[in-house]
Write a protein that holds these residues in place. Structure first.
Motif, short mmCIF file in Angstrom:
data_model
loop_
_atom_site.label_atom_id
_atom_site.label_comp_id
_atom_site.label_asym_id
_atom_site.label_seq_id
_atom_site.Cartn_x
_atom_site.Cartn_y
_atom_site.Cartn_z
N SER A 43 -9.78 -0.20 -2.30
CA SER A 43 -8.53 -0.37 -1.58
C SER A 43 -8.83 -0.72 -0.12
O SER A 43 -9.93 -0.48 0.38
N CYS A 44 -7.82 -1.26 0.56
CA CYS A 44 -7.98 -1.59 1.98
C CYS A 44 -8.27 -0.33 2.80
O CYS A 44 -9.11 -0.36 3.71
N ARG A 45 -7.60 0.75 2.48
CA ARG A 45 -7.81 2.00 3.22
C ARG A 45 -9.27 2.45 3.10
O ARG A 45 -9.90 2.82 4.09
N TYR A 93 -0.83 -2.28 4.04
CA TYR A 93 -1.72 -2.76 2.99
C TYR A 93 -2.70 -1.67 2.52
O TYR A 93 -3.63 -1.98 1.78
N ASP A 94 -2.50 -0.44 2.92
CA ASP A 94 -3.48 0.63 2.68
C ASP A 94 -4.00 0.67 1.24
O ASP A 94 -5.21 0.83 1.02
N HIS A 95 -3.11 0.53 0.28
CA HIS A 95 -3.50 0.72 -1.13
C HIS A 95 -3.63 -0.60 -1.89
O HIS A 95 -3.79 -0.58 -3.11
N ARG A 96 -3.58 -1.71 -1.17
CA ARG A 96 -3.79 -3.01 -1.82
C ARG A 96 -5.25 -3.15 -2.25
O ARG A 96 -6.17 -2.68 -1.57
N ILE A 97 -5.48 -3.85 -3.35
CA ILE A 97 -6.84 -4.08 -3.86
C ILE A 97 -7.39 -5.35 -3.19
O ILE A 97 -6.82 -6.43 -3.36
#
Length: 547
Positions: A385-387, A420-424
């Motif tokens: 993830s982005c995070r 976008y924290d949880h975007r792949i």
């Protein structure tokens, strides 16, 4: 170069033998990401198609489907009347050559020669035929002198040309090229342009560089959100600035300063920056006292494992707060120099950070203060993830959880990826991944940010956004690029490299005034300037017909 008017100006395919017919084509990836939706169009023999659209619009997926590398999930693709499917004989792999975005997907043998020879040998060609094919194709792409070099030791631009040679050696009837100009210097870009202009078969080119595409292609298929939004002539596409803006393809922001007309500056005398080091007792090198650089190399050399010279006798000082551009032809040593400045390449000579000599034991200090964004974001994005991606560096620094959270939010906000924290990362567009890589570097709070070809493979809209982000970063920046606009707009100093050495070190205005060094180093964009003038005239005529 002759800028002929393109012959095909109508909608759809040119009249001729039907090669592909795509009907109601849709494609979803296993994770549910919808790449294409209900696409219908035809391609005839001899078509020269620019497949364009924003990053993430489905262009690369469509290219793989046309080449038989992905099976259609819904709808159909027919090649010469036969449907393409997993068990179909119609899969056009032998007649269709595909150049992927990442050239390393093509290069898996020991040497450049072996990589180019792989296809013809598997087709059963004789040794003499293979030898003639390989040498001819490498000569065509300007790599004949490197045919026995290990492919992994080539520069990224050289790898791109080696991959293209391996495709040409198969004598394809159809060429599908995915971002062929990314990371090429202007001289090699022009060679490619001339090669493709003379290609006798069918061309499908994915690229964001409309100045490159205009003189090669006659038809433009514009994808948006996985659908065909326009299918018309390339002339009609570039004539309408509104259409370009709608699809993130408007490149005219690059020329807003001069109404699209950059006048050629007369040559003026250039100056060299004096070497920044002194010689102490017994010839020992010590940093200069007057103005302390943040990074400094003195008589620095680096050789690859096979003995090939990477960089030679580099004397370079980087000062706090400046934006330094590093330019040069493919294989000049730019990326190698960047890795030396980062401490990844350990060479011979003198290397200082803030006046203190860097040795293997002190490299960890350097890695915390110098962030790097690589040419290929796949080389540095590996978290789910982005995070997690942005948090990785601060976690290695053993920072408190509260500080890590603060840095994640701050870094994502600075590159306009808030939320976008949880975007792949794998499912994000090229422009978004580039900004994520910058965020991951910024989360370490570096004093220096190194960017290697930051605009490569980005659509114009993403380039404009990246430019805005970089302008706001108040830190020392080192930018390796062939993008003359970014150099002009961002940097105050330019280093020109040639064959592993620093050829020139001068102010950016002096660099642009020095037409001789641009010609010698293959940095001359004259043919693009001519094409730009033609396109800008088309846009003016479109706005004021008959005026």
């Amino acid at each position: 170069m002759h800028l002929a008017d393109n012959g095909h100006h109508g909608y759809g395919p040119a009249a001729g033998e039907l090669l592909f017919h795509v009907e109601g084509l849709s494609f979803d990836y296993p994770d549910g990401n919808k790449a294409l939706a209900d696409i219908t169009f035809s391609i005839c023999k001899g078509d020269r198609i620019a497949l364009v659209g924003k990053n993430g619009s489905g262009k690369s997926t469509l290219a793989k489907l046309l080449g038989g590398l992905l099976p259609p999930r819904k709808g159909s693709i027919r090649s010469r009347g036969e449907e393409i499917g997993p068990s179909s004989r119609a899969v056009p792999r032998r007649e269709t050559g595909i150049l992927f975005q990442d050239p390393e997907n093509h290069l898996f043998c020991n040497t450049v020669f072996e990589n180019v020879a792989f296809g013809p040998m598997n087709r059963g060609c004789s040794r003499d035929e293979v030898d003639e094919l390989v040498r001819g194709c490498l000569e065509t792409v300007g790599l004949a002198q490197l045919m026995y070099k290990p492919a992994h030791l080539l520069s990224y631009g050289q790898k791109k040309r080696a991959a293209l040679a391996s495709i040409l050696a198969m004598k394809p009837e159809v060429l599908i090229l995915d971002e062929p100009t990314a990371n090429l210097d202007p001289r090699q870009e022009r060679i490619l342009q001339e090669l493709l202009a003379g290609f006798p078969g069918t061309l499908i080119i994915i690229d964001h560089d409309l100045l490159f595409l205009y003189d090669i292609c006659d038809r433009a298929i514009v994808l948006a959100d996985g659908r065909v939004h326009h299918d018309f002539s390339i002339r009609e596409l570039v004539s309408s600035q509104d259409s370009l803006k709608e699809h993130g393809l408007d490149f005219t922001f690059r020329f807003a300063c001069c109404g699209g007309r950059h006048e050629t500056t007369s040559i003026v005398p250039h100056h060299h920056h004096h070497l920044s080091h002194d010689h102490g007792n017994n010839g020992v090198h010590v940093p200069a006292v007057a103005r302390e650089p943040i990074l400094e190399l003195q008589h620095f050399n680096y050789h690859y494992s096979d003995g090939t010279e990477g960089v030679s006798d580099i004397n370079l000082a980087v000062y706090p707060g400046e934006t330094l551009a590093i330019v040069g032809e493919n294989g000049a040593g730019k990326s190698t120099l960047a890795k030396c400045l980062l401490g990844l390449n350990q060479g011979e000579g003198y290397f200082y950070y803030k006046g203190e000599k860097i040795d293997p034991r002190r490299r960890q200090v350097l890695w915390r203060q110098v962030g790097m964004v690589f040419q290929n974001t796949a080389d540095q994005l590996f978290c789910p993830s982005c995070r997690e991606e942005v948090a990785f560096g601060p976690r290695q620094m053993k920072l408190p959880s509260s500080e890590i959270e603060k840095r994640i939010e701050e870094a994502l906000h600075r590159v306009q990826l808030g939320g976008y924290d949880h975007r792949i990362p794998l499912n994000m567009s090229g422009g978004e991944r580039k900004r994520l890589a910058i965020a991951a570097a910024l989360s370490m709070h570096p004093e220096v940010l190194l960017l290697d070809e930051p605009t490569a493979s980005l659509d114009p809209e993403s380039q404009e956004l990246l430019l805005e982000i970089l302008k706001k970063l108040e830190m020392t920046k080192i930018i390796i690029t062939h993008d003359m606009f970014f150099i002009r707009d961002l940097s105050n100093r330019t280093i020109v490299m040639h064959q592993g050495r620093v050829l020139r070190d001068y102010s950016t205005p002096d660099f642009f005034a020095d037409r001789h060094v641009q010609a010698v180093n293959g940095l001359d964009y004259t043919y693009k300037s001519d094409c730009l003038e033609k396109i800008m005239d088309l846009q003016r005529n479109h706005l004021h017909p008959g005026g």
